[in-house]
Design an enzyme around this catalytic site. Structure first.
Site, PDB file in Angstrom:
ATOM      1  N   GLU A 212      10.117  56.942  71.653  1.00  0.00           N
ATOM      2  CA  GLU A 212      10.720  57.247  70.351  1.00  0.00           C
ATOM      3  C   GLU A 212      12.132  57.810  70.472  1.00  0.00           C
ATOM      4  O   GLU A 212      12.681  58.350  69.521  1.00  0.00           O
ATOM      5  CB  GLU A 212       9.815  58.213  69.578  1.00  0.00           C
ATOM      6  CG  GLU A 212       8.441  57.602  69.344  1.00  0.00           C
ATOM      7  CD  GLU A 212       7.510  58.472  68.529  1.00  0.00           C
ATOM      8  OE1 GLU A 212       7.928  59.564  68.114  1.00  0.00           O
ATOM      9  OE2 GLU A 212       6.369  58.049  68.309  1.00  0.00           O
ATOM     10  N   LYS A 346       1.459  56.888  57.099  1.00  0.00           N
ATOM     11  CA  LYS A 346       1.796  55.738  57.936  1.00  0.00           C
ATOM     12  C   LYS A 346       1.194  54.510  57.262  1.00  0.00           C
ATOM     13  O   LYS A 346      -0.032  54.389  57.190  1.00  0.00           O
ATOM     14  CB  LYS A 346       1.186  55.899  59.331  1.00  0.00           C
ATOM     15  CG  LYS A 346       1.774  57.035  60.152  1.00  0.00           C
ATOM     16  CD  LYS A 346       0.976  57.210  61.429  1.00  0.00           C
ATOM     17  CE  LYS A 346       1.651  58.177  62.390  1.00  0.00           C
ATOM     18  NZ  LYS A 346       0.766  58.505  63.537  1.00  0.00           N
TER      19      LYS A 346
END
Length: 437
Positions: A212, A346
């Site tokens: 990430e 999400k």
């Protein structure tokens, strides 16, 4: 306006794994969306359909999900002649076609790809930006629009990194900025200071970045990681303006009812594993010592007792991710048990836009906050940048200010802020209640 074509193909995500891309065509053109995927996935999530054929893509192919779009969903949508602007009808049709509680027949990755591409096509038909269309679908207030605080994952541990560090993400949140663009500049400057400090203390290779975009040095404890981040914030000159957030991803180190902070060591000493109460005490010490404003997944996904006990006197935002997996039933239970006060949203955990919007609304109704989130396996798709503005959640986590699949979302938010001008405000320190601003 009706949909004239729906087509899916297999493309690659930021980890080099196959994922599903869907194109929806109307008279206005072709609109495309790509589905992300996670590394640490909750057991209660909607099913991401993978082929399982180890001879290709190590079993991670998505040819079945792609076929499900092209051979099952596409013909059904075309024959039903659904209006592209009727998101609920599109999603309901796909859920009926699937007929399972966790989307295991067609795959959440097949359904979501269509769901997101349809929303983009609808925005084009209405001649409005995607964030405006999403606000319309959600019934969000747009006077003013709210730009989110970016929670930037600058240091990685847990399943996202080597090293002994158990907690998965250490994020900086520029809550003291005046605008999103200023927040991103502050975040970027701290990130560069952090990389320099990390290389100095842990060697050149420690500056390498994880999935990430965060650094992943060989750090042993949370305190060591937090000291490094605080030093980087001070070096950049932003003490008091930048807060810290944690994603502990504790389900990853929950064993036999205890928490093993040395879980990456196969010979870990079970006498040192912590009870939920002992882990809660550790978090409390960290909150007292560091400018922490948010803790995600402090306990395992089914350790309800530990969550409820900790929430009572935590004093910071407690974000549920693995606990709730964007699932309405799990969210309702978490609200009833007073286990947390914010939802990590999400879209691929629940698998359709309509259900994602409902999850956010259920959370807001319970005075929870909502943080929109990327996944560790991301793509160039910027859908969640528009979603966070459309839903008015005031907080987004989409990695470090590095790696193009992370910057794609952050750059889209810069464009949205510029386009909205005085019609938008920055959530800042009020990120938790941004939907009420």
């Amino acid at each position: 306006m009706a949909i004239s074509k729906v087509y899916a193909r297999s493309v690659y995500d930021s980890r080099g794994n196959p994922t599903v891309e869907v194109e929806v065509t109307t008279e206005n053109g072709t609109f495309r969306s790509i589905v992300p995927s996670g590394a640490s996935t909750g057991v209660h999530e909607a099913l991401e359909l993978r082929d399982g054929d180890k001879s290709k893509w190590l079993g991670k192919g998505v040819t079945k999900a792609v076929s499900n779009v092209n051979d099952i969903i596409a013909p059904a949508l075309l024959s039903a002649n659904v209006d592209v602007k009727d998101q609920k009808a599109v999603d309901a049709l796909m859920l009926t076609l699937d007929g399972t509680p966790n989307k295991s027949k067609l795959g959440a990755n097949a359904i979501l790809g269509v769901s997101m591409a349809v929303a983009k096509a609808a925005a084009a038909e209405k001649k409005v930006p995607l964030y405006q269309h999403l606000a319309d679908l959600a019934g969000s207030s747009t006077t003013p629009f709210v730009l989110p605080v970016p929670f930037l994952n600058v240091l990685n541990g847990g399943s996202h990194a080597g090293g002994a560090l158990a907690l998965q993400e250490f994020m900086i949140a520029p809550t003291g900025a005046e605008s999103f663009s200023e927040a991103l500049r502050m975040g970027s400057e701290v990130y560069h200071n952090l990389k320099s400090l990390t290389k100095k203390r842990y060697g050149a290779s420690a500056g390498n970045v994880g999935d990430e975009g965060g650094v992943a040095p060989n750090i042993q404890t949370a305190e060591e990681a937090l000291d490094l981040i605080v030093d980087a914030i001070k070096a950049a000159g932003y003490e008091g303006k930048i807060d810290i957030a944690l994603d502990c991803a504790s389900s990853e180190f929950f064993k036999d009812g205890k928490y093993d902070l040395d879980f990456k060591n196969p010979e870990s000493d079970s006498s040192k594993w912590l009870s939920g109460q002992e882990l809660a005490d550790l978090y409390k010490k960290l909150v007292e010592k560091y400018p922490i404003v948010s803790i995600e997944d402090p306990f395992a996904e089914d350790d309800w007792e530990a969550w409820s006990h900790f929430y009572k006197n935590a004093g910071v935002q407690i974000v549920a991710d693995d606990l709730t997996v964007t699932n309405p039933t799990r969210i309702a239970t978490a609200i009833q048990k007073k286990a947390a006060d914010a939802l990590l949203l999400k879209v691929n955990q629940i698998g359709s836009l309509t259900e994602s919007i409902q999850a956010a609304k259920d959370s807001f109704d319970a005075t929870w906050g909502v943080m929109v989130s990327h996944r560790s396996g991301e793509t160039e798709d910027t859908f969640i940048a528009d979603l966070v503005v459309g839903l008015r959640t005031g907080q987004i986590k989409t990695g470090a200010p590095a790696r193009s699949e992370r910057l794609a979302k952050l750059n889209q938010l810069l464009r949205i802020e510029e386009e909205l001008g005085s019609k938008a405000i920055y959530a800042g320190k009020k990120f938790h209640n941004a939907n009420k601003l």
